[in-house]
Scaffold this active site. Structure first.
Site, mmCIF file in Angstrom:
data_model
loop_
_atom_site.group_PDB
_atom_site.id
_atom_site.type_symbol
_atom_site.label_atom_id
_atom_site.label_comp_id
_atom_site.label_asym_id
_atom_site.label_seq_id
_atom_site.Cartn_x
_atom_site.Cartn_y
_atom_site.Cartn_z
ATOM 1 C CD GLU A 228 -2.805 -1.068 2.377
ATOM 2 O OE1 GLU A 228 -2.411 -1.679 3.148
ATOM 3 O OE2 GLU A 228 -3.989 -0.560 2.354
ATOM 4 C CB CYS B 295 4.567 -4.503 10.035
ATOM 5 S SG CYS B 295 5.885 -3.893 11.120
ATOM 6 N N GLY C 216 5.283 -1.768 7.312
ATOM 7 C CA GLY C 216 6.548 -2.437 7.543
ATOM 8 C C GLY C 216 7.733 -1.651 8.243
ATOM 9 C CD GLU C 217 11.264 -0.372 11.766
ATOM 10 O OE1 GLU C 217 10.467 0.181 12.157
ATOM 11 O OE2 GLU C 217 12.359 0.010 11.260
ATOM 12 C CB SER D 175 7.601 5.165 16.216
ATOM 13 O OG SER D 175 7.354 5.572 14.878
ATOM 14 C CG LEU D 176 9.704 8.008 22.555
ATOM 15 C CD1 LEU D 176 11.006 6.890 22.053
ATOM 16 C CD2 LEU D 176 10.166 9.302 22.420
ATOM 17 C CG ASN E 25 -4.998 7.891 12.375
ATOM 18 O OD1 ASN E 25 -5.581 8.899 12.356
ATOM 19 N ND2 ASN E 25 -3.833 7.967 11.972
HETATM 20 N N1 SAH Z 1 7.537 0.895 11.536
HETATM 21 C C1 SAH Z 1 7.754 2.272 11.431
HETATM 22 C C2 SAH Z 1 7.198 2.891 10.336
HETATM 23 C C3 SAH Z 1 5.676 2.836 10.267
HETATM 24 S S1 SAH Z 1 5.429 4.688 10.538
HETATM 25 C C4 SAH Z 1 7.631 2.882 12.563
HETATM 26 O O1 SAH Z 1 7.064 2.362 13.535
HETATM 27 O O2 SAH Z 1 7.972 4.285 12.755
HETATM 28 C C5 SAH Z 1 3.819 4.686 11.144
HETATM 29 C C6 SAH Z 1 3.573 5.809 12.166
HETATM 30 O O3 SAH Z 1 2.388 5.707 12.545
HETATM 31 C C7 SAH Z 1 4.586 5.339 13.385
HETATM 32 O O4 SAH Z 1 4.989 6.387 14.031
HETATM 33 C C8 SAH Z 1 3.402 4.703 14.197
HETATM 34 O O5 SAH Z 1 3.903 4.712 15.702
HETATM 35 C C9 SAH Z 1 2.239 5.528 13.969
HETATM 36 N N2 SAH Z 1 0.892 4.787 14.196
HETATM 37 C C10 SAH Z 1 0.676 3.536 14.078
HETATM 38 N N3 SAH Z 1 -0.463 3.145 14.281
HETATM 39 C C11 SAH Z 1 -1.185 4.088 14.523
HETATM 40 C C12 SAH Z 1 -2.424 4.729 14.821
HETATM 41 N N4 SAH Z 1 -3.305 3.619 14.899
HETATM 42 N N5 SAH Z 1 -2.600 5.804 14.877
HETATM 43 C C13 SAH Z 1 -1.754 6.865 14.650
HETATM 44 N N6 SAH Z 1 -0.706 6.624 14.384
HETATM 45 C C14 SAH Z 1 -0.079 5.259 14.594
#
Ligand code: SAH
Length: 367
Positions: free
Chosen positions: A92, A112, A165-166, A220-221, A300
């Site tokens: 996607e 992922c 994905g990561e 992402s924290l 979201n």
């Molecule tokens: N795996 C990587 C790349 C994905 S980025 C990572 O984790 O950074 C996707 C971003 O959206 C990340 O910052 C993640 O924390 C955030 N995210 C994941 N699920 C979410 C959700 N349901 N609502 C808002 N942000 C979300």
């Protein structure tokens, strides 16, 4: 036999391949610019090549490999593309129109392997890594769909590796895709226009710090303490906050004076959004003397994720607390929620808003 996938080749590799066909190097330059600058997805359209060569290329190679399954258009203009790979895995990509510069959010893996509890993609598990060609193709398709085949992007494009994905678990392929896209004879999207987001693969953060011409970093924290982060992002058990922050400190030392990296913090109602947690977050960032900015992302929602987004006033209060402690914070406006295109919503689902493509993507020209 699997046909050679040309979009995933650098110009040098393409020159070698074309040389093995007994063709001169300038043919490779024509093909490269045909695919990567003119964004043509079939040899038939490359009328500057001799017919015989076009035939040979069609027999032995392939330009794109992804096929478009569905295209969804949000009420806010965001577009989500659902592709399938040759071996039928979902991919996607999201196109996000913005006031100043449009953004394309691409995927680095199908599914992922990480198990973040607030992210829908996690529910797919890892299907497989995407190849460099499959990464570059996503961007070419999105550009052609948004602006027309080969039409220059009006104000340039930002790319974010924030789809499924990561990215740091597919590092080599990602970096090769970035090198291909950087080529001035092709897409010419420089790394400075690209942001790669990681859930915290510490050795790769350290490695990125050593690479000179590199994309921006986002981390992402989601939680300010190990206890909560272990629960929300199980990768934290492998690389806990102290190790992650030390790597971020190292990365920051490699930045130019005015450059910053970003932390992303998803805001989950009643889980990680209290005043106390805002103070804890600011303290962690300050303890490691990081200048990083924080992007606050309201959650979201999507079935069956067990969370709700924090209210807007909560997000604003959280932001004010961070700022009162000297941490720069921004609120990310959700885009494309209605078509499951927002952060953390990519799971190859069908939604309303489908605008089907009537002709194959490779030949489609959008008016
Ligand atoms: N795996 C990587 C790349 C994905 S980025 C990572 O984790 O950074 C996707 C971003 O959206 C990340 O910052 C993640 O924390 C955030 N995210 C994941 N699920 C979410 C959700 N349901 N609502 C808002 N942000 C979300």
């Amino acid at each position: 036999m699997e046909l050679m996938h040309l979009i995933g080749l650098t110009q040098t590799e393409l020159t070698e391949l074309v040389g093995s066909f007994g063709e001169p190097a300038y043919r490779a330059r024509q093909i490269f610019s045909g695919m990567q600058a003119r964004r043509l997805m079939s040899f038939a359209e490359m009328t500057d090549l001799p017919k015989e060569l076009r035939g040979k290329l069609s027999d032995e190679t392939v330009i794109p490999t992804l096929t478009l399954e569905s295209r969804y258009v949000s009420t806010d203009g965001t577009r989500r593309y659902l592709f399938k790979t040759r071996d039928k895995y979902p991919v996607e990509t999201v196109f996000i129109p913005e006031e100043h510069r449009d953004t394309i959010c691409f995927s680095s893996q199908s599914g992922c392997p990480l198990q973040c509890t607030f992210c829908l993609t996690a529910q797919l598990g890892l299907l497989r890594n995407l190849t460099p060609g499959e990464i570059v193709e996503q961007i070419i398709f999105a550009l052609n769909d948004a602006y027309g085949v080969g039409v220059a992007t009006p104000r340039g494009t930002n790319l974010v590796a924030m789809g499924a994905g990561e990215p740091f678990l597919n590092f080599e392929n990602l970096m090769k895709a970035i090198r291909i896209m950087n080529d001035p004879a092709g897409l010419h999207i420089v790394p400075n226009r690209i942001t790669v987001s990681t859930a915290g693969i510490v050795p790769r953060i350290r490695e990125l710090a050593t690479i000179p011409n590199r994309p921006h970093l986002a981390v992402s924290l989601a939680a300010p303490t190990d206890e909560l982060r272990d629960e929300l992002m199980p990768i934290n058990k492998k690389w806990p906050i102290d190790e992650l922050m030390s790597a971020c400190r190292e990365f920051e030392k490699s930045l130019k004076p005015n450059d910053r990296f970003t932390f992303e913090y998803v805001m989950l109602r009643g889980v990680n959004d209290s005043d106390e947690q805002a103070r804890q977050l600011a303290n962690v960032i300050n303890r490691y003397r990081l200048r990083a900015k924080v992007n606050l992302i309201p959650h979201n929602p999507a079935e069956p994720l067990p969370y709700e987004p924090s209210s807007m006033t909560r997000v604003e209060t959280f932001k004010r607390i961070l700022e009162s402690k000297g941490v720069h914070a921004f609120i990310r406006r959700p885009r494309g929620r209605d078509i499951l295109a927002a952060c953390g919503q990519l799971a190859a689902r069908s939604t309303a808003g489908e605008v089907p493509a009537s002709i194959p993507t490779s030949q489609r020209r959008i008016a």
